[in-house]
Design a protein around this motif. Structure first.
Motif, mmCIF file in Angstrom:
data_model
loop_
_atom_site.group_PDB
_atom_site.id
_atom_site.type_symbol
_atom_site.label_atom_id
_atom_site.label_comp_id
_atom_site.label_asym_id
_atom_site.label_seq_id
_atom_site.Cartn_x
_atom_site.Cartn_y
_atom_site.Cartn_z
ATOM 1 N N UNK A 76 3.468 -13.040 1.032
ATOM 2 C CA UNK A 76 2.859 -12.400 2.194
ATOM 3 C C UNK A 76 2.361 -11.034 1.748
ATOM 4 N N UNK A 77 1.129 -10.723 2.088
ATOM 5 C CA UNK A 77 0.535 -9.436 1.715
ATOM 6 C C UNK A 77 0.337 -8.649 2.997
ATOM 7 N N UNK A 78 0.839 -7.413 3.001
ATOM 8 C CA UNK A 78 0.690 -6.607 4.199
ATOM 9 C C UNK A 78 1.115 -5.175 3.980
ATOM 10 N N UNK A 79 1.154 -4.450 5.060
ATOM 11 C CA UNK A 79 1.527 -3.041 5.079
ATOM 12 C C UNK A 79 3.041 -2.952 5.253
ATOM 13 N N UNK A 80 3.748 -2.344 4.296
ATOM 14 C CA UNK A 80 5.210 -2.271 4.367
ATOM 15 C C UNK A 80 5.711 -1.424 5.524
ATOM 16 N N UNK A 81 4.839 -0.680 6.175
ATOM 17 C CA UNK A 81 5.283 0.107 7.317
ATOM 18 C C UNK A 81 5.045 -0.611 8.646
ATOM 19 N N UNK A 82 4.502 -1.814 8.603
ATOM 20 C CA UNK A 82 4.220 -2.582 9.812
ATOM 21 C C UNK A 82 5.342 -3.594 10.035
ATOM 22 N N UNK A 83 6.214 -3.289 10.966
ATOM 23 C CA UNK A 83 7.373 -4.156 11.196
ATOM 24 C C UNK A 83 6.956 -5.570 11.612
ATOM 25 N N UNK A 84 5.837 -5.706 12.308
ATOM 26 C CA UNK A 84 5.427 -7.042 12.740
ATOM 27 C C UNK A 84 5.019 -7.913 11.555
ATOM 28 N N UNK A 85 4.383 -7.329 10.538
ATOM 29 C CA UNK A 85 4.040 -8.097 9.330
ATOM 30 C C UNK A 85 5.302 -8.621 8.664
ATOM 31 N N UNK A 86 6.282 -7.757 8.517
ATOM 32 C CA UNK A 86 7.526 -8.139 7.838
ATOM 33 C C UNK A 86 8.301 -9.145 8.678
ATOM 34 N N UNK A 139 7.181 5.079 -2.582
ATOM 35 C CA UNK A 139 6.162 5.213 -3.623
ATOM 36 C C UNK A 139 4.798 5.556 -3.022
ATOM 37 N N UNK A 140 3.761 5.417 -3.796
ATOM 38 C CA UNK A 140 2.436 5.898 -3.394
ATOM 39 C C UNK A 140 1.598 4.872 -2.627
ATOM 40 N N UNK A 141 2.168 3.736 -2.288
ATOM 41 C CA UNK A 141 1.350 2.734 -1.578
ATOM 42 C C UNK A 141 0.934 3.245 -0.201
ATOM 43 N N UNK A 142 -0.179 2.749 0.277
ATOM 44 C CA UNK A 142 -0.712 3.169 1.576
ATOM 45 C C UNK A 142 0.135 2.572 2.698
ATOM 46 N N UNK A 143 0.425 3.404 3.688
ATOM 47 C CA UNK A 143 1.185 2.979 4.859
ATOM 48 C C UNK A 143 0.437 3.427 6.109
ATOM 49 N N UNK A 144 0.001 2.494 6.923
ATOM 50 C CA UNK A 144 -0.785 2.832 8.099
ATOM 51 C C UNK A 144 0.047 3.158 9.324
ATOM 52 N N UNK A 145 1.293 2.694 9.379
ATOM 53 C CA UNK A 145 2.102 2.822 10.579
ATOM 54 C C UNK A 145 3.261 3.797 10.417
ATOM 55 N N UNK A 146 3.287 4.544 9.321
ATOM 56 C CA UNK A 146 4.424 5.412 9.066
ATOM 57 C C UNK A 146 3.961 6.695 8.395
ATOM 58 N N UNK A 147 4.627 7.766 8.719
ATOM 59 C CA UNK A 147 4.296 9.042 8.089
ATOM 60 C C UNK A 147 5.350 9.487 7.092
#
Length: 150
Positions: A48-58, A77-85
């Protein structure tokens, strides 16, 4: 029993996936870097490929898995996170996802400053490991196979 590894595309995650793929049954990987797709599929893992800050993806990727292996490095790490600061809110999203997906066992692979998972009282079984151990992948595989965590 199905297991999902969040942060499978981290260095320790790659080791854990390889070890679990040997005999864990259904292994699901949650990654943000699509370059790892073929590697994990060649080990008979679901990807599964997704944003680690998106709880719904996980949550969707891990739905009714028995074990979730959460690798704190993927929140730091440096990966992009759209739902978390910050790493703490990413880790909190993981706990929400694990709970909502009805996962029974969580193995947290901690790294400083996320050595411990945030608020895990809703998850029936929790183990916390350090990412610095040389045999972390072996220990994850051992814990995954136990009838109950010690």
């Amino acid at each position: 029993m199905p297991v999902i590894i969040v942060g499978a595309d981290t260095p320790i995650g790659i080791e854990i996936v390889a070890k679990l793929a040997e005999n864990a049954g259904e292994v699901r990987t949650f990654i943000t870097d699509p370059a790892f797709t073929d590697t994990f599929r060649s080990q008979n893992c679901k990807v599964a490929i997704g944003d680690v800050s998106d709880s719904s993806h996980i949550e969707i990727a891990g739905f009714e898995a028995f074990t979730a292996v959460l690798i704190a490095e993927a929140a730091l790490d440096s990966r992009e996170r759209s739902f978390s600061t910050n790493p703490e809110s990413t880790a909190a999203a993981w706990i929400k996802a694990v709970t909502d997906a009805r996962i029974q066992r969580m193995i947290w692979i901690g790294t400083t400053p996320l050595g411990e998972p945030p608020g895990v009282g809703r998850i029936p079984e929790v183990a916390v490991l350090s990412a610095s151990g040389q045999d972390t992948a072996v220990e994850v595989a051992r814990l995954n196979e136990l009838a109950e965590l010690p």
